[in-house]
Design a protein around this motif. Structure first.
Motif, PDB file in Angstrom:
ATOM      1  N   ALA A   1       0.827  -1.205   0.000  1.00 12.51           N
ATOM      2  CA  ALA A   1       0.000   0.000   0.000  1.00 12.51           C
ATOM      3  C   ALA A   1       0.861   1.254   0.000  1.00 12.51           C
ATOM      4  O   ALA A   1       0.537   2.250  -0.665  1.00 12.51           O
ATOM      5  CB  ALA A   1      -0.932  -0.006   1.213  1.00 12.51           C
ATOM      6  N   ALA A   2       1.971   1.227   0.749  1.00 14.14           N
ATOM      7  CA  ALA A   2       2.879   2.376   0.769  1.00 14.14           C
ATOM      8  C   ALA A   2       3.535   2.567  -0.595  1.00 14.14           C
ATOM      9  O   ALA A   2       3.629   3.694  -1.100  1.00 14.14           O
ATOM     10  CB  ALA A   2       3.936   2.191   1.848  1.00 14.14           C
ATOM     11  N   GLU A   3       4.001   1.483  -1.204  1.00 17.27           N
ATOM     12  CA  GLU A   3       4.629   1.587  -2.524  1.00 17.27           C
ATOM     13  C   GLU A   3       3.624   2.086  -3.564  1.00 17.27           C
ATOM     14  O   GLU A   3       3.960   2.913  -4.421  1.00 17.27           O
ATOM     15  CB  GLU A   3       5.190   0.227  -2.936  1.00 17.27           C
ATOM     16  CG  GLU A   3       6.388  -0.198  -2.095  1.00 17.27           C
ATOM     17  CD  GLU A   3       6.864  -1.596  -2.444  1.00 17.27           C
ATOM     18  OE1 GLU A   3       6.147  -2.307  -3.185  1.00 17.27           O
ATOM     19  OE2 GLU A   3       7.957  -1.987  -1.974  1.00 17.27           O
ATOM     20  N   ASP A   4       2.397   1.598  -3.478  1.00 18.78           N
ATOM     21  CA  ASP A   4       1.360   2.022  -4.420  1.00 18.78           C
ATOM     22  C   ASP A   4       1.036   3.504  -4.241  1.00 18.78           C
ATOM     23  O   ASP A   4       0.893   4.243  -5.229  1.00 18.78           O
ATOM     24  CB  ASP A   4       0.104   1.174  -4.209  1.00 18.78           C
ATOM     25  CG  ASP A   4      -1.056   1.622  -5.078  1.00 18.78           C
ATOM     26  OD1 ASP A   4      -1.025   1.368  -6.294  1.00 18.78           O
ATOM     27  OD2 ASP A   4      -1.998   2.242  -4.532  1.00 18.78           O
ATOM     28  N   TYR A   5       0.927   3.964  -3.003  1.00 18.39           N
ATOM     29  CA  TYR A   5       0.586   5.373  -2.756  1.00 18.39           C
ATOM     30  C   TYR A   5       1.701   6.284  -3.253  1.00 18.39           C
ATOM     31  O   TYR A   5       1.441   7.322  -3.877  1.00 18.39           O
ATOM     32  CB  TYR A   5       0.323   5.598  -1.273  1.00 18.39           C
ATOM     33  CG  TYR A   5      -0.690   6.695  -0.998  1.00 18.39           C
ATOM     34  CD1 TYR A   5      -2.044   6.488  -1.253  1.00 18.39           C
ATOM     35  CD2 TYR A   5      -0.299   7.926  -0.488  1.00 18.39           C
ATOM     36  CE1 TYR A   5      -2.983   7.481  -1.009  1.00 18.39           C
ATOM     37  CE2 TYR A   5      -1.232   8.922  -0.230  1.00 18.39           C
ATOM     38  CZ  TYR A   5      -2.571   8.701  -0.497  1.00 18.39           C
ATOM     39  OH  TYR A   5      -3.503   9.688  -0.262  1.00 18.39           O
ATOM     40  N   GLU A   6       2.946   5.899  -3.003  1.00 17.99           N
ATOM     41  CA  GLU A   6       4.055   6.715  -3.500  1.00 17.99           C
ATOM     42  C   GLU A   6       4.075   6.732  -5.023  1.00 17.99           C
ATOM     43  O   GLU A   6       4.320   7.787  -5.634  1.00 17.99           O
ATOM     44  CB  GLU A   6       5.388   6.197  -2.964  1.00 17.99           C
ATOM     45  CG  GLU A   6       6.558   7.018  -3.457  1.00 17.99           C
ATOM     46  CD  GLU A   6       7.846   6.786  -2.684  1.00 17.99           C
ATOM     47  OE1 GLU A   6       8.917   6.962  -3.299  1.00 17.99           O
ATOM     48  OE2 GLU A   6       7.793   6.464  -1.477  1.00 17.99           O
ATOM     49  N   ALA A   7       3.805   5.576  -5.651  1.00 14.81           N
ATOM     50  CA  ALA A   7       3.776   5.525  -7.115  1.00 14.81           C
ATOM     51  C   ALA A   7       2.691   6.441  -7.676  1.00 14.81           C
ATOM     52  O   ALA A   7       2.887   7.114  -8.702  1.00 14.81           O
ATOM     53  CB  ALA A   7       3.553   4.093  -7.583  1.00 14.81           C
ATOM     54  N   ARG A   8       1.560   6.512  -7.007  1.00 21.53           N
ATOM     55  CA  ARG A   8       0.478   7.397  -7.465  1.00 21.53           C
ATOM     56  C   ARG A   8       0.867   8.862  -7.301  1.00 21.53           C
ATOM     57  O   ARG A   8       0.552   9.695  -8.168  1.00 21.53           O
ATOM     58  CB  ARG A   8      -0.804   7.060  -6.714  1.00 21.53           C
ATOM     59  CG  ARG A   8      -1.367   5.694  -7.111  1.00 21.53           C
ATOM     60  CD  ARG A   8      -2.308   5.144  -6.076  1.00 21.53           C
ATOM     61  NE  ARG A   8      -3.521   5.939  -5.952  1.00 21.53           N
ATOM     62  CZ  ARG A   8      -4.385   5.808  -4.948  1.00 21.53           C
ATOM     63  NH1 ARG A   8      -4.139   4.941  -3.986  1.00 21.53           N
ATOM     64  NH2 ARG A   8      -5.474   6.540  -4.912  1.00 21.53           N
ATOM     65  N   LEU A   9       1.542   9.193  -6.210  1.00 23.52           N
ATOM     66  CA  LEU A   9       2.031  10.559  -6.040  1.00 23.52           C
ATOM     67  C   LEU A   9       3.042  10.913  -7.119  1.00 23.52           C
ATOM     68  O   LEU A   9       3.012  12.017  -7.689  1.00 23.52           O
ATOM     69  CB  LEU A   9       2.652  10.738  -4.657  1.00 23.52           C
ATOM     70  CG  LEU A   9       1.736  10.598  -3.442  1.00 23.52           C
ATOM     71  CD1 LEU A   9       2.535  10.845  -2.162  1.00 23.52           C
ATOM     72  CD2 LEU A   9       0.546  11.536  -3.518  1.00 23.52           C
ATOM     73  N   ARG A  10       3.941   9.982  -7.419  1.00 23.02           N
ATOM     74  CA  ARG A  10       4.951  10.247  -8.450  1.00 23.02           C
ATOM     75  C   ARG A  10       4.297  10.433  -9.823  1.00 23.02           C
ATOM     76  O   ARG A  10       4.752  11.269 -10.627  1.00 23.02           O
ATOM     77  CB  ARG A  10       5.982   9.116  -8.480  1.00 23.02           C
ATOM     78  CG  ARG A  10       6.884   9.115  -7.253  1.00 23.02           C
ATOM     79  CD  ARG A  10       7.967   8.045  -7.337  1.00 23.02           C
ATOM     80  NE  ARG A  10       8.836   8.082  -6.169  1.00 23.02           N
ATOM     81  CZ  ARG A  10       9.885   8.887  -6.018  1.00 23.02           C
ATOM     82  NH1 ARG A  10      10.198   9.751  -6.990  1.00 23.02           N
ATOM     83  NH2 ARG A  10      10.625   8.849  -4.924  1.00 23.02           N
ATOM     84  N   ASP A  11       3.244   9.684 -10.088  1.00 22.95           N
ATOM     85  CA  ASP A  11       2.519   9.859 -11.347  1.00 22.95           C
ATOM     86  C   ASP A  11       1.889  11.244 -11.424  1.00 22.95           C
ATOM     87  O   ASP A  11       1.925  11.886 -12.487  1.00 22.95           O
ATOM     88  CB  ASP A  11       1.441   8.775 -11.472  1.00 22.95           C
ATOM     89  CG  ASP A  11       0.612   8.932 -12.742  1.00 22.95           C
ATOM     90  OD1 ASP A  11       1.167   8.799 -13.844  1.00 22.95           O
ATOM     91  OD2 ASP A  11      -0.597   9.221 -12.620  1.00 22.95           O
ATOM     92  N   LEU A  12       1.344  11.718 -10.314  1.00 24.79           N
ATOM     93  CA  LEU A  12       0.762  13.056 -10.294  1.00 24.79           C
ATOM     94  C   LEU A  12       1.825  14.131 -10.504  1.00 24.79           C
ATOM     95  O   LEU A  12       1.571  15.152 -11.152  1.00 24.79           O
ATOM     96  CB  LEU A  12       0.030  13.292  -8.975  1.00 24.79           C
ATOM     97  CG  LEU A  12      -1.219  12.439  -8.748  1.00 24.79           C
ATOM     98  CD1 LEU A  12      -1.752  12.634  -7.338  1.00 24.79           C
ATOM     99  CD2 LEU A  12      -2.300  12.762  -9.762  1.00 24.79           C
ATOM    100  N   VAL A  13       3.013  13.896  -9.958  1.00 18.96           N
ATOM    101  CA  VAL A  13       4.118  14.823 -10.198  1.00 18.96           C
ATOM    102  C   VAL A  13       4.505  14.804 -11.671  1.00 18.96           C
ATOM    103  O   VAL A  13       4.696  15.856 -12.297  1.00 18.96           O
ATOM    104  CB  VAL A  13       5.323  14.472  -9.305  1.00 18.96           C
ATOM    105  CG1 VAL A  13       6.575  15.234  -9.756  1.00 18.96           C
ATOM    106  CG2 VAL A  13       5.013  14.785  -7.845  1.00 18.96           C
ATOM    107  N   ASP A  14       4.617  13.606 -12.252  1.00 20.88           N
ATOM    108  CA  ASP A  14       4.987  13.484 -13.660  1.00 20.88           C
ATOM    109  C   ASP A  14       3.984  14.189 -14.567  1.00 20.88           C
ATOM    110  O   ASP A  14       4.362  14.747 -15.612  1.00 20.88           O
ATOM    111  CB  ASP A  14       5.091  12.016 -14.066  1.00 20.88           C
ATOM    112  CG  ASP A  14       6.292  11.316 -13.435  1.00 20.88           C
ATOM    113  OD1 ASP A  14       7.215  12.028 -12.967  1.00 20.88           O
ATOM    114  OD2 ASP A  14       6.309  10.070 -13.393  1.00 20.88           O
ATOM    115  N   ARG A  15       2.718  14.172 -14.161  1.00 22.14           N
ATOM    116  CA  ARG A  15       1.668  14.815 -14.967  1.00 22.14           C
ATOM    117  C   ARG A  15       1.466  16.281 -14.584  1.00 22.14           C
ATOM    118  O   ARG A  15       0.532  16.915 -15.050  1.00 22.14           O
ATOM    119  CB  ARG A  15       0.357  14.028 -14.819  1.00 22.14           C
ATOM    120  CG  ARG A  15       0.410  12.648 -15.465  1.00 22.14           C
ATOM    121  CD  ARG A  15      -0.957  12.019 -15.575  1.00 22.14           C
ATOM    122  NE  ARG A  15      -1.428  11.465 -14.327  1.00 22.14           N
ATOM    123  CZ  ARG A  15      -2.658  11.646 -13.841  1.00 22.14           C
ATOM    124  NH1 ARG A  15      -3.526  12.408 -14.494  1.00 22.14           N
ATOM    125  NH2 ARG A  15      -3.018  11.075 -12.717  1.00 22.14           N
TER     126      ARG A  15
END
Length: 211
Positions: A79-93
């Motif tokens: 869950a932590a890895e998934d949440y960080e990945a979603r934050l990074r995607d928002l940064v990328d976009r």
């Protein structure tokens, strides 16, 4: 569930979910994230998501795709890895900005509470997560406050916020409040909270009684 969020959402139901605030706030521009979350089903009474949904989110017009709950089907680590990945995607976009100063994501406003032991989010004294400096989101499986499995934003992310509101209530927190605000050598986790803009403490009379 901690006392701070309960009282916060009780206040929301009295004010933000009613006229004139419900109509005057531009809710569709809001995005909602969780500073920390218990790794339990989203409909559990222990879920911070459920508390926020029942107390505020179901009454206002924030789009569902701008409400970023955890994936409750994963392990704490997942869950932590998934949440960080979603934050990074928002940064990328370019939806979520990075702080020029820290290189970590920068939220407009972070609402932070504190426990009697001085913990914030799920960053507890005597737990290694408090000292994480590289990850954006980490996890804990032995929280001293139940339930034990949680994910949490790390201090580099918390302290990259544009503004932070520290909301603390209750006489049992007065000692920790005094230590953090008056002791320059405080070792409590809450003493590490800072903001790149404004850090404001909101205390009731009981929490401020030792100042």
């Amino acid at each position: 569930m901690g006392r701070q969020p309960h009282r916060y959402y009780e206040a929301n139901q009295q004010y933000l979910t009613r006229a004139p605030y419900k109509e005057s706030v531009d809710w569709p521009k809001w995005s909602i994230f969780w500073l920390d979350e218990r790794v339990v089903p989203l409909d559990s009474k222990d879920s911070n998501y459920k508390l926020a949904w029942d107390g505020l989110l179901k009454y206002v017009t924030i789009p569902n795709n701008q409400i970023y709950a955890i994936n409750d089907k994963l392990s704490p680590e997942g869950a932590a890895e998934d949440y960080e990945a979603r934050l990074r995607d928002l940064v990328d976009r370019r939806i979520l900005p990075l702080s020029d100063a820290s290189g970590f994501p920068s939220f407009d406003l972070m609402l932070v509470g504190m426990g009697p032991d001085g913990h914030v989010a799920s960053l507890f004294p005597n737990r290694p997560q408090r000292y994480e400096k590289k990850r954006w989101v980490t996890y804990i499986t032995d929280s001293p406050k139940p339930p034990p499995p949680r994910i949490t934003l790390t201090f580099p992310v918390i302290n990259s916020s544009s503004e932070i509101a520290m909301v603390v209530t209750g006489a049992d927190l007065a000692g920790a409040v005094k230590d953090v605000l008056e002791n320059p050598d405080s070792d409590l986790p809450a003493s590490e909270v800072s903001a790149q803009g404004l850090l404001t403490w909101f205390l009731d009379n009981d929490a401020a009684s030792q100042l």
